[in-house]
Design a protein around this motif. Structure first.
Motif, PDB file in Angstrom:
ATOM      1  N   ILE A 107      38.174  42.285  37.151  1.00 23.77           N
ATOM      2  CA  ILE A 107      38.308  43.166  36.000  1.00 23.77           C
ATOM      3  C   ILE A 107      39.767  43.074  35.576  1.00 23.77           C
ATOM      4  N   TYR A 108      39.993  42.695  34.320  1.00 25.98           N
ATOM      5  CA  TYR A 108      41.345  42.555  33.786  1.00 25.98           C
ATOM      6  C   TYR A 108      41.749  43.838  33.072  1.00 25.98           C
ATOM      7  N   PHE A 109      43.033  44.144  33.173  1.00 23.85           N
ATOM      8  CA  PHE A 109      43.581  45.372  32.593  1.00 23.85           C
ATOM      9  C   PHE A 109      44.694  45.013  31.622  1.00 23.85           C
ATOM     10  N   ASP A 110      44.802  45.800  30.572  1.00 28.44           N
ATOM     11  CA  ASP A 110      45.834  45.567  29.576  1.00 28.44           C
ATOM     12  C   ASP A 110      46.239  46.909  28.978  1.00 28.44           C
ATOM     13  N   THR A 111      47.323  46.905  28.233  1.00 21.96           N
ATOM     14  CA  THR A 111      47.768  48.118  27.541  1.00 21.96           C
ATOM     15  C   THR A 111      46.856  48.367  26.344  1.00 21.96           C
ATOM     16  N   ALA A 150      48.634  39.423  24.126  1.00 22.07           N
ATOM     17  CA  ALA A 150      49.533  38.921  23.075  1.00 22.07           C
ATOM     18  C   ALA A 150      50.644  38.060  23.656  1.00 22.07           C
ATOM     19  N   ASP A 151      51.204  38.471  24.791  1.00 21.78           N
ATOM     20  CA  ASP A 151      52.267  37.679  25.422  1.00 21.78           C
ATOM     21  C   ASP A 151      51.769  36.287  25.790  1.00 21.78           C
ATOM     22  N   MET A 187      35.605  42.035  32.152  1.00 24.07           N
ATOM     23  CA  MET A 187      35.122  41.666  33.479  1.00 24.07           C
ATOM     24  C   MET A 187      34.630  40.230  33.395  1.00 24.07           C
ATOM     25  N   ASN A 188      34.941  39.442  34.409  1.00 25.43           N
ATOM     26  CA  ASN A 188      34.407  38.075  34.437  1.00 25.43           C
ATOM     27  C   ASN A 188      34.062  37.675  35.860  1.00 25.43           C
ATOM     28  N   ALA A 189      33.319  36.573  35.958  1.00 26.41           N
ATOM     29  CA  ALA A 189      32.921  36.042  37.259  1.00 26.41           C
ATOM     30  C   ALA A 189      32.768  34.537  37.125  1.00 26.41           C
ATOM     31  N   TYR A 190      32.958  33.836  38.239  1.00 25.51           N
ATOM     32  CA  TYR A 190      32.778  32.385  38.244  1.00 25.51           C
ATOM     33  C   TYR A 190      32.590  31.904  39.677  1.00 25.51           C
ATOM     34  N   HIS A 191      32.052  30.715  39.789  1.00 27.19           N
ATOM     35  CA  HIS A 191      31.849  30.047  41.068  1.00 27.19           C
ATOM     36  C   HIS A 191      33.099  29.220  41.343  1.00 27.19           C
ATOM     37  N   TYR A 196      41.375  35.178  31.205  1.00 27.91           N
ATOM     38  CA  TYR A 196      41.475  36.465  30.535  1.00 27.91           C
ATOM     39  C   TYR A 196      41.484  36.269  29.014  1.00 27.91           C
ATOM     40  N   VAL A 197      42.312  35.370  28.534  1.00 26.32           N
ATOM     41  CA  VAL A 197      42.399  35.152  27.068  1.00 26.32           C
ATOM     42  C   VAL A 197      41.100  34.613  26.537  1.00 26.32           C
TER      43      VAL A 197
END
Length: 196
Positions: free
Chosen positions: A33-37, A44-45, A120-124, A195-196
């Motif tokens: 799970i990725y978090f951002d402002t 953006a960065d 949220m993401n997932a991968y093998h 994430y991007v």
């Protein structure tokens, strides 16, 4: 990021590499799970190519619902071409309560940022390494994504990506030795952020 080759061929290329890469860990499913402002500053960065930036994620392994096991908060720190990762233990949680993760993540991340779950993401993932353990390669496939910013409760992955992501990893102090590995990987080097 590889979009025009099969997963079998990618594995074969790595196994046939002159540096003798071999499997170093069993394959497993990776969840984040990725978090951002609220302003999506870390997104953006990355898009702007800012040399010094951070990315925040909670990571766990196995089934998506397996959050009652070992979880970590990872802060990925990019300093120009070099990257490193800070890893903090993160308490167990129930996936259905993902909206409440912002407070413990913001507290552990420090530096006063108000961070919210956005993806949220997932991968093998498959793991390879050289015999001297100086170089590692990960192969990520079967990528799945679910946006969290709309606040839905049904956490089913809505987007699947057929691409394969190959990453070469090594410590900064052996940067000069990378020529024994990188020229023999016949994939085009591209910037890729899950994430991007």
């Amino acid at each position: 990021k590889i979009e025009d080759l099969s997963l079998d061929i990618v594995h074969q290329v790595i196994r046939n590499h002159p540096a003798s890469f071999r499997k170093i860990f069993p394959d497993r499913l990776v969840n984040n799970i990725y978090f951002d402002t609220p302003e999506l500053t870390t997104y953006a960065d990355n898009v702007k190519g800012i040399g010094e930036r951070r990315k925040f994620r909670v990571r766990w392994y196995g089934a998506k619902e397996n959050t009652q096991q070992k979880n970590n908060l990872e802060i990925k720190i990019k300093e120009n071409e070099l990257g490193r990762k800070e890893v903090h233990s993160f308490p167990v949680f129930e996936l259905k309560n993902w909206k409440q993760l912002n407070k413990p993540v913001s507290r552990l991340a420090g530096n006063g940022l108000a961070l919210n779950p956005v993806l949220m993401n997932a991968y093998h993932r498959s793991y390879y390494g050289t015999r001297d353990q100086k170089f590692r390669i990960t192969i990520d496939s079967n990528l799945k994504y679910y946006p969290l910013h709309h606040g839905g409760q049904r956490l089913n992955y809505g987007l699947e990506d057929a691409a394969i992501i190959v990453e070469v990893k090594y410590e900064e102090e052996i940067h000069d030795e990378r020529e024994r590995v990188l020229p023999y990987i016949p994939f085009r080097l591209t910037k890729s952020s899950k994430y991007v």
